[in-house]
Design a protein around this motif. Structure first.
Motif, mmCIF file in Angstrom:
data_model
loop_
_atom_site.group_PDB
_atom_site.id
_atom_site.type_symbol
_atom_site.label_atom_id
_atom_site.label_comp_id
_atom_site.label_asym_id
_atom_site.label_seq_id
_atom_site.Cartn_x
_atom_site.Cartn_y
_atom_site.Cartn_z
ATOM 1 N N CYS A 90 0.837 -1.209 0.000
ATOM 2 C CA CYS A 90 0.000 0.000 0.000
ATOM 3 C C CYS A 90 0.868 1.255 0.000
ATOM 4 C CB CYS A 90 -0.935 0.009 1.198
ATOM 5 S SG CYS A 90 -2.333 -1.129 1.068
ATOM 6 N N ARG A 91 1.930 1.250 0.803
ATOM 7 C CA ARG A 91 2.833 2.405 0.820
ATOM 8 C C ARG A 91 3.475 2.611 -0.545
ATOM 9 N NH1 ARG A 91 3.960 0.313 6.093
ATOM 10 N NH2 ARG A 91 5.733 -0.892 5.305
ATOM 11 N N ALA A 92 3.865 1.520 -1.192
ATOM 12 C CA ALA A 92 4.469 1.631 -2.521
ATOM 13 C C ALA A 92 3.455 2.164 -3.540
ATOM 14 C CB ALA A 92 5.005 0.271 -2.960
ATOM 15 N N TYR A 93 2.216 1.699 -3.458
ATOM 16 C CA TYR A 93 1.180 2.183 -4.369
ATOM 17 C C TYR A 93 0.908 3.671 -4.151
ATOM 18 C CZ TYR A 93 -0.634 -2.046 -6.699
ATOM 19 O OH TYR A 93 -0.815 -3.135 -7.520
ATOM 20 N N LEU A 94 0.841 4.089 -2.884
ATOM 21 C CA LEU A 94 0.588 5.499 -2.591
ATOM 22 C C LEU A 94 1.728 6.371 -3.104
ATOM 23 C CD1 LEU A 94 -0.899 5.068 0.980
ATOM 24 C CD2 LEU A 94 -2.091 6.114 -0.958
ATOM 25 N N ALA A 95 2.957 5.907 -2.958
ATOM 26 C CA ALA A 95 4.107 6.660 -3.464
ATOM 27 C C ALA A 95 4.055 6.752 -4.990
ATOM 28 C CB ALA A 95 5.407 6.006 -3.010
ATOM 29 N N HIS A 96 3.662 5.657 -5.634
ATOM 30 C CA HIS A 96 3.552 5.654 -7.093
ATOM 31 C C HIS A 96 2.492 6.643 -7.559
ATOM 32 C CE1 HIS A 96 3.251 4.124 -11.205
ATOM 33 N NE2 HIS A 96 1.951 4.048 -11.025
ATOM 34 N N ARG A 97 1.356 6.661 -6.862
ATOM 35 C CA ARG A 97 0.285 7.586 -7.247
ATOM 36 C C ARG A 97 0.727 9.029 -7.055
ATOM 37 N NH1 ARG A 97 -2.897 5.315 -10.837
ATOM 38 N NH2 ARG A 97 -3.174 3.141 -10.248
ATOM 39 N N ALA A 98 1.446 9.310 -5.973
ATOM 40 C CA ALA A 98 1.943 10.666 -5.744
ATOM 41 C C ALA A 98 2.903 11.087 -6.855
ATOM 42 C CB ALA A 98 2.630 10.751 -4.382
ATOM 43 N N GLU A 99 3.762 10.156 -7.275
ATOM 44 C CA GLU A 99 4.703 10.445 -8.351
ATOM 45 C C GLU A 99 3.966 10.714 -9.661
ATOM 46 O OE1 GLU A 99 8.508 8.323 -10.645
ATOM 47 O OE2 GLU A 99 7.385 7.228 -9.108
ATOM 48 N N ARG A 100 2.966 9.908 -9.966
ATOM 49 C CA ARG A 100 2.193 10.111 -11.196
ATOM 50 C C ARG A 100 1.466 11.459 -11.164
ATOM 51 N NH1 ARG A 100 4.164 7.382 -15.374
ATOM 52 N NH2 ARG A 100 3.692 5.149 -15.401
#
Length: 276
Positions: free
Chosen positions: A215-225
């Motif tokens: 979940c943390r990795a997904y949230l970081a990915h979404r923030a980057e996008r």
């Protein structure tokens, strides 16, 4: 988003992936489905009944493998996309088992799922966790006391459908899905996966060991996008089209998943423009 890396099918009886779950993978590998749709057969040790989650596409051999796993007491649906639900009517006719989903349109002889509900079937307790975002009707199923094969202890598992994949990241299927609810769903799952690691049984791809970590990795990915989309809007102008933003942000994306990339960009643009 990711690409399929193989077309193999799990053995007819499925692969045991946790104390309570066997994975029976459908033969529908592709750019959007990775190795194929993961159907799960759930049962407590000693139970003669099973729960089937996401029977998947209308493939006769796949459905026979699921139906042959035991007396099907209940069918659960993580969301309405056809690679998870195409076979619902045929499988219901084969097993006479009620089918339950968030969306009443996908229920057969069963009531719609309710967030926070605890289901008792096949000797198990299954908690319903609504996780809208990928689609409006996305839902996860928590199995308290379950343990991944080779896992450390009985910390539980969560069947995540397409909310979390075993490889790559999922799309936000705009306009049905939406980014704001998806981020909220990831936050909710992060809490569910703490303070000790909880296993992930995804709708596509391999099993993962730590729900909170992914979940943390997904949230970081979404923030980057989102940062990339903001940069694209600064370059192209605030009223830039979805196609133009996709050309910049997803420049390296394979043409086979272009439609999915545009759906995610639409969701990102809607999210950012709602903040203005």
């Amino acid at each position: 988003m990711d690409h399929a890396s193989g077309t193999g099918r799990a053995p007819a009886g499925g692969d045991r992936v946790s104390t309570f779950a066997r994975l029976v993978r459908a033969p529908n590998a592709g750019p959007m489905t990775l190795d194929g749709t993961n159907s799960y057969v759930l049962r407590a040790p000693g139970s003669d009944a099973v729960v089937v989650v996401d029977p998947g596409p209308s493939d006769a051999a796949h459905l026979a493998a699921l139906a042959g796993s035991g007396r099907v007491e209940l069918v659960l649906v993580t969301h309405h996309h056809p690679d998870h639900t195409e076979s619902l009517e045929a499988f219901h006719a084969m097993t006479d088992a009620p089918v339950r989903a968030i969306d009443p349109a996908f229920c057969l002889a069963g009531a719609p799922l309710v967030d926070g509900e605890r289901i008792r079937a096949a000797g198990l307790e299954i908690d319903v966790v609504a996780t809208p975002g990928h689609t409006a009707d996305s839902v996860c199923f928590s199995l308290p006391g379950d343990r991944l094969i080779d896992g450390d202890d009985d910390r539980g598992t969560v069947l995540t459908g397409d909310t979390i994949l075993g490889r790559g990241t999922t799309i936000i299927a705009d306009p049905d899905g939406a980014l704001g609810p998806y981020l909220d769903s990831l936050d909710r799952l992060s809490v569910l996966g703490a303070p000790v690691p909880v296993g992930v049984l995804p709708g596509h791809g391999p099993v993962l060991p730590d729900l909170a970590e992914i979940c943390r990795a997904y949230l970081a990915h979404r923030a980057e996008r989102l940062d990339q989309v903001r940069a694209a809007l600064r370059e192209l102008g605030p009223d830039a089209s979805t196609a133009a933003v996709t050309d910049l942000v997803y420049a390296d994306t394979d043409a086979s998943v272009r439609t999915a990339a545009e759906a995610s960009v639409r969701a990102q643009l809607a999210y950012l423009r709602s903040e203005v």
